[in-house]
Design a protein around this motif. Structure first.
Motif, PDB file in Angstrom:
ATOM      1  N   ASP A 177     -26.230 -79.826  -0.213  1.00  0.00           N
ATOM      2  CA  ASP A 177     -27.053 -80.336   0.883  1.00  0.00           C
ATOM      3  C   ASP A 177     -28.316 -79.484   0.988  1.00  0.00           C
ATOM      4  O   ASP A 177     -28.276 -78.254   0.821  1.00  0.00           O
ATOM      5  CB  ASP A 177     -26.277 -80.294   2.193  1.00  0.00           C
ATOM      6  CG  ASP A 177     -25.125 -81.288   2.201  1.00  0.00           C
ATOM      7  OD1 ASP A 177     -25.129 -82.206   1.360  1.00  0.00           O
ATOM      8  OD2 ASP A 177     -24.216 -81.145   3.042  1.00  0.00           O
ATOM      9  N   SER A 178     -29.422 -80.127   1.315  1.00  0.00           N
ATOM     10  CA  SER A 178     -30.733 -79.474   1.198  1.00  0.00           C
ATOM     11  C   SER A 178     -31.015 -78.420   2.264  1.00  0.00           C
ATOM     12  O   SER A 178     -32.038 -77.738   2.193  1.00  0.00           O
ATOM     13  CB  SER A 178     -31.843 -80.525   1.221  1.00  0.00           C
ATOM     14  OG  SER A 178     -31.739 -81.333   2.381  1.00  0.00           O
ATOM     15  N   ASP A 179     -30.132 -78.258   3.261  1.00  0.00           N
ATOM     16  CA  ASP A 179     -30.342 -77.205   4.252  1.00  0.00           C
ATOM     17  C   ASP A 179     -29.416 -76.012   4.026  1.00  0.00           C
ATOM     18  O   ASP A 179     -29.407 -75.065   4.819  1.00  0.00           O
ATOM     19  CB  ASP A 179     -30.177 -77.743   5.678  1.00  0.00           C
ATOM     20  CG  ASP A 179     -28.831 -78.411   5.908  1.00  0.00           C
ATOM     21  OD1 ASP A 179     -28.133 -78.726   4.920  1.00  0.00           O
ATOM     22  OD2 ASP A 179     -28.465 -78.633   7.077  1.00  0.00           O
ATOM     23  N   ASP A 180     -28.643 -76.042   2.953  1.00  0.00           N
ATOM     24  CA  ASP A 180     -27.711 -74.960   2.648  1.00  0.00           C
ATOM     25  C   ASP A 180     -28.110 -74.279   1.338  1.00  0.00           C
ATOM     26  O   ASP A 180     -29.023 -74.734   0.648  1.00  0.00           O
ATOM     27  CB  ASP A 180     -26.284 -75.515   2.544  1.00  0.00           C
ATOM     28  CG  ASP A 180     -25.833 -76.216   3.822  1.00  0.00           C
ATOM     29  OD1 ASP A 180     -26.187 -75.726   4.918  1.00  0.00           O
ATOM     30  OD2 ASP A 180     -25.149 -77.251   3.732  1.00  0.00           O
ATOM     31  N   TYR A 181     -27.396 -73.220   0.968  1.00  0.00           N
ATOM     32  CA  TYR A 181     -27.725 -72.561  -0.297  1.00  0.00           C
ATOM     33  C   TYR A 181     -26.545 -71.751  -0.817  1.00  0.00           C
ATOM     34  O   TYR A 181     -25.674 -71.319  -0.049  1.00  0.00           O
ATOM     35  CB  TYR A 181     -28.957 -71.673  -0.172  1.00  0.00           C
ATOM     36  CG  TYR A 181     -28.856 -70.527   0.830  1.00  0.00           C
ATOM     37  CD1 TYR A 181     -28.583 -69.223   0.415  1.00  0.00           C
ATOM     38  CD2 TYR A 181     -29.060 -70.744   2.181  1.00  0.00           C
ATOM     39  CE1 TYR A 181     -28.515 -68.177   1.320  1.00  0.00           C
ATOM     40  CE2 TYR A 181     -28.987 -69.706   3.103  1.00  0.00           C
ATOM     41  CZ  TYR A 181     -28.719 -68.429   2.667  1.00  0.00           C
ATOM     42  OH  TYR A 181     -28.645 -67.395   3.578  1.00  0.00           O
ATOM     43  N   PHE A 182     -26.503 -71.585  -2.143  1.00  0.00           N
ATOM     44  CA  PHE A 182     -25.431 -70.851  -2.818  1.00  0.00           C
ATOM     45  C   PHE A 182     -25.870 -69.432  -3.175  1.00  0.00           C
ATOM     46  O   PHE A 182     -27.057 -69.165  -3.382  1.00  0.00           O
ATOM     47  CB  PHE A 182     -25.019 -71.560  -4.110  1.00  0.00           C
ATOM     48  CG  PHE A 182     -24.092 -72.720  -3.899  1.00  0.00           C
ATOM     49  CD1 PHE A 182     -22.744 -72.526  -3.654  1.00  0.00           C
ATOM     50  CD2 PHE A 182     -24.576 -74.022  -3.951  1.00  0.00           C
ATOM     51  CE1 PHE A 182     -21.888 -73.590  -3.469  1.00  0.00           C
ATOM     52  CE2 PHE A 182     -23.725 -75.102  -3.767  1.00  0.00           C
ATOM     53  CZ  PHE A 182     -22.380 -74.891  -3.522  1.00  0.00           C
ATOM     54  N   GLU A 183     -24.890 -68.551  -3.285  1.00  0.00           N
ATOM     55  CA  GLU A 183     -25.113 -67.221  -3.847  1.00  0.00           C
ATOM     56  C   GLU A 183     -25.197 -67.363  -5.377  1.00  0.00           C
ATOM     57  O   GLU A 183     -24.664 -68.317  -5.956  1.00  0.00           O
ATOM     58  CB  GLU A 183     -23.984 -66.267  -3.449  1.00  0.00           C
ATOM     59  CG  GLU A 183     -23.897 -66.002  -1.942  1.00  0.00           C
ATOM     60  CD  GLU A 183     -25.155 -65.354  -1.377  1.00  0.00           C
ATOM     61  OE1 GLU A 183     -25.717 -64.474  -2.071  1.00  0.00           O
ATOM     62  OE2 GLU A 183     -25.573 -65.720  -0.268  1.00  0.00           O
TER      63      GLU A 183
END
Length: 278
Positions: free
Chosen positions: A90-96
């Protein structure tokens, strides 16, 4: 020649101008090298489109469509994907940075795995933070509740077999319903026991909206998968009754707590008068 299996990362975007660049940077900076990045602009506003245009040089493909909802946006992106593995974000989240490498290695090491998720850092709008630990598991587990984050990794072949996300589900819970079909033939959802994902808890997010419509969405899922629920009837009923029991216990605790506060407030002046008269 790169011997790593190709990973396709699909990022649907709808008006996430504030966060989309961080999301894209998080997948560009993954330690897993053999990847392609596909953004699906799901009818975003002009401001978001400007940012997406700027990001186009960083990615492999930008698909633009009128607003059709997250399920359709994901399906369209995955349809274009060339990878063996699919990661939706999802475009408002992010991965390490190490999530993709560890997730692909999990697939390579364990043949039963159909889905890879991980512990997640929760980021609230008031800056409060927490950690969510999805349970993972098999079909009997996912029939009771969602067992993985919405942003997770799976094989494109499995997505094709179950015919993708349900595009009728535009109000939420589409991840959970997709995972039910993904695990219906066996296999498991595997949880990496590290906080490798960052999930924003926003008031107007799809998840928040879904929780406001959850009984309609639950009805849809239960009826759609009626045969699976009948097959696992005993375990499912025990789960429902256990949840009802917990909710009733919580209500009782809250009622007693409220009654105590009311009683204390009413009796406090009387205690003060009694003390004066001594």
């Amino acid at each position: 020649m790169n011997k790593e299996p190709l990973l396709s990362i699909i990022v649907p975007c709808y008006n996430d101008v504030e966060y989309i660049e961080q999301a894209i940077d998080s997948v560009i900076n993954q330690t897993y090298s053999n990847k392609e990045i596909i953004i699906v602009d799901d009818g975003s506003n002009a401001e978001t489109k400007l940012v997406l245009k700027k990001l186009e040089s960083k990615i492999n493909q930008l698909i633009t469509q009128e607003n059709k909802g997250q399920s359709t946006a994901r399906n369209i992106g995955i349809e274009e994907a060339k990878g063996v593995y699919i990661l939706v974000l999802d475009s408002d989240d992010y991965f390490e940075p190490t999530f993709c490498e560890k997730a692909v290695n999990t697939f390579l090491d364990y043949s039963r795995v159909k889905l890879v998720t991980c512990y997640s850092n929760l980021i609230y709008e008031n800056k409060r933070k927490g950690v969510f630990k999805p349970s993972g598991g098999t079909l009997k587990d996912v029939l009771k509740k969602n067992v993985a984050m919405g942003s997770a990794m799976f094989k494109k072949s499995d997505w094709s077999y179950v015919e993708g996300y349900d595009e009728m589900m535009r109000r939420g819970f589409e991840d959970w319903e997709f995972y039910i079909r993904l695990l219906a033939r066996g296999g498991e959802a595997f949880v990496l026991k590290e906080s490798l994902f960052n999930y924003r808890k926003r008031q107007n997010s799809t998840t928040s909206k879904a929780n406001r419509n959850k009984y309609d969405l639950l009805t849809y899922i239960y009826i759609k998968h009626k045969e699976l629920y009948i097959e696992h009837f005993e375990g499912f009923v025990k789960h429902l009754l256990s949840r009802i029991e917990r909710e009733e216990h919580e209500k009782t605790k809250n009622t007693l707590r409220l009654e105590y506060r009311i009683g204390y407030t009413i009796l406090k002046p009387l205690r003060w008068v009694k003390k004066l008269l001594k």
